[in-house]
Write an enzyme that holds these catalytic residues in place. Structure first.
Site, mmCIF file in Angstrom:
data_model
loop_
_atom_site.group_PDB
_atom_site.id
_atom_site.type_symbol
_atom_site.label_atom_id
_atom_site.label_comp_id
_atom_site.label_asym_id
_atom_site.label_seq_id
_atom_site.Cartn_x
_atom_site.Cartn_y
_atom_site.Cartn_z
ATOM 1 N N HIS A 97 -10.057 0.875 2.345
ATOM 2 C CA HIS A 97 -9.611 1.907 3.276
ATOM 3 C C HIS A 97 -10.624 2.025 4.410
ATOM 4 C CE1 HIS A 97 -8.585 6.142 4.529
ATOM 5 N NE2 HIS A 97 -9.888 6.164 4.750
ATOM 6 N N GLU A 129 -6.292 17.071 0.163
ATOM 7 C CA GLU A 129 -7.373 17.393 1.089
ATOM 8 C C GLU A 129 -7.341 18.831 1.591
ATOM 9 O OE1 GLU A 129 -5.638 14.510 1.307
ATOM 10 O OE2 GLU A 129 -6.912 12.853 1.985
ATOM 11 N N ARG A 170 -14.823 11.084 3.799
ATOM 12 C CA ARG A 170 -14.339 11.378 2.447
ATOM 13 C C ARG A 170 -14.777 10.328 1.430
ATOM 14 N NH1 ARG A 170 -8.240 11.379 4.062
ATOM 15 N NH2 ARG A 170 -9.158 9.816 5.464
ATOM 16 N N ASP A 181 1.943 3.148 3.477
ATOM 17 C CA ASP A 181 1.179 4.331 3.033
ATOM 18 C C ASP A 181 2.138 5.396 2.504
ATOM 19 O OD1 ASP A 181 -1.175 5.580 2.398
ATOM 20 O OD2 ASP A 181 -1.772 6.017 4.458
ATOM 21 N N ARG A 209 -5.898 2.090 12.965
ATOM 22 C CA ARG A 209 -6.278 3.500 13.078
ATOM 23 C C ARG A 209 -6.895 3.783 14.448
ATOM 24 N NH1 ARG A 209 -7.201 7.432 9.444
ATOM 25 N NH2 ARG A 209 -7.126 6.050 7.643
ATOM 26 N N HIS A 257 0.859 -1.196 0.000
ATOM 27 C CA HIS A 257 0.000 0.000 0.000
ATOM 28 C C HIS A 257 0.888 1.236 0.000
ATOM 29 C CE1 HIS A 257 -3.766 2.219 1.546
ATOM 30 N NE2 HIS A 257 -2.801 3.126 1.543
ATOM 31 N N HIS A 310 -5.412 -0.010 7.259
ATOM 32 C CA HIS A 310 -5.463 0.979 8.351
ATOM 33 C C HIS A 310 -6.176 0.389 9.565
ATOM 34 C CE1 HIS A 310 -4.279 3.458 5.064
ATOM 35 N NE2 HIS A 310 -5.475 3.848 4.676
#
Length: 393
Positions: A196, A71, A164, A284, A228, A62, A225
């Site tokens: 995601h 963003e 998002r 990432d 997270r 990833h 993730h």
């Protein structure tokens, strides 16, 4: 020239003791005494590893190889990631993807960047699609992208549980997962749907509903993730036990954020007897790492770096974790999920992708596809627009 690497303390990724490897072209062709017996023969370059630890090159499943972000306006778009940023971190295989910006950045751009990294000596693939539904594609079809485009191995990173995202319905997720799965069968590729996970209220519920309400094999769904938030870790353990492959992100460590540090997350997963073959760690790298308040306003911004993968591995090894228990999450596990049969291990017939570590686990040498990219801590091979003179830490 062929290359003889003698006196390697080999982890393939299991601990196999002292060994010798002979590399011809991009492939390991001999191991052991057979390889050592050829030392001094014409056309063979010999290098003594002097008992250093030699591990498979890291497989980063990833990374935003074309850059992420956007963003916080056009100036927040992250540049593409150079070859040396990957190889300095011991990454020899990478899978690129799109995130929030799947409008300006495109699948076509990803494919071209993956091919550029291949031309520069790395091994690179990518996903079609991005955060949103319908997924952006190059051919107009998920199945056609996976079947007809050599570098495309699945769909991702499709966003769920995130403000998002485009808030896909269960039926949309099932359809996309089905397209990926069938295309994977047709092309003998992974055909995964790389999901995601954001900070949203639903957590991993969308994934569990797909498993409940469809016949999609669990291995097709790969949530990323998962560290997270602590609650996602518990859900990820359940997903892995039900057959999904789950992915930890090596976020930059920041005590003010809720994420579980990647090394801690992997240690917790292994200590809780999570299925050892269904866990990976990714960087990432090149991705924008924004943090939003409860109203969706951006209050801080960071960038993912490929070396976070290496730093996570080093932290685990320096803490005393046995290499054979943690290395699979960085090497053979993602390679097996992504159907990369010559990656993730060091044996005859495998690609010559390897990393030589010093006693403190600092990177000394990196070989990708049979070529030395780093030797004695110095970069030897550079991307087209990189400047010579870099050193490893």
């Amino acid at each position: 020239m062929m290359k003889l690497l003698k006196n390697c303390r080999l982890h393939s990724p299991m601990d196999e003791g002292m060994d010798h490897l002979l590399v011809a072209g991009e492939v390991i062709v001999l191991r052991g005494e057979q390889a050592l017996a050829l030392e001094g023969s014409g056309g063979i370059e010999s290098a003594d590893m002097e008992g250093r630890m030699v591990i498979p090159g890291l497989v980063d499943c990833h990374a935003h190889i074309t850059g992420g972000g956007g963003e916080d306006g056009p100036e927040s778009r992250v540049p593409s990631v150079d070859l040396g940023a990957f190889t300095a971190a011991g990454v020899t295989s990478v899978v690129g993807l799109l995130g929030t910006d799947d409008l300006v950045r495109t699948t076509g751009e990803l494919v071209v960047r993956a091919r550029a990294l291949m031309a520069e000596g790395l091994s690179a693939w990518c996903y079609t699609g991005g955060y949103h539904v319908p997924p952006v594609t190059l051919t107009g079809s998920i199945r056609a992208d996976i079947v007809h485009i050599d570098r495309v191995v699945g769909v991702g990173e499709l966003a769920v549980s995130d403000h998002r995202s485009s808030h896909p319905t269960d039926q949309e997720l099932i359809r996309i997962a089905s397209e990926a799965h069938v295309a994977g069968l047709m092309a003998n590729k992974a055909g995964v749907l790389h999901l995601h996970l954001g900070d949203g209220k639903q957590g991993m519920d969308p994934l569990f509903r797909v498993l409940r309400d469809s016949d999609i094999p669990a291995r097709v769904l790969q949530p990323t993730h998962i560290n997270r938030q602590p609650a996602l870790m518990d859900e990820a353990m359940e997903a892995a036990r039900r057959g999904c492959h789950v992915d930890i992100t090596a976020f930059p460590e920041d005590p003010s954020h809720a994420d579980v540090p990647a090394a801690e997350a992997l240690a917790r997963y292994l200590d809780d007897n999570g299925p050892s073959g269904r866990i990976s760690v990714s960087s990432d790298g090149g991705g924008c790492l924004p943090h939003f308040d409860d109203h969706g306003h951006l209050h801080s911004l960071d960038v993912g770096r490929p070396d976070s993968l290496l730093l996570t591995l080093q932290k685990l090894l320096r803490s005393g974790r046995p290499a054979e228990t943690v290395l699979p999450a960085f090497t053979c596990n993602p390679a097996e999920l992504l159907k990369l049969p010559r990656k993730g291990r060091l044996d005859v017939g495998m690609d010559a992708d390897l990393v030589v570590l010093e006693e403190d686990y600092a990177v000394r040498d990196v070989m990708a596809r049979g070529q030395w990219h780093w030797r004695d801590g110095q970069q030897r091979l550079f991307g087209t627009f990189e400047k010579p003179g870099r050193k490893t830490d």
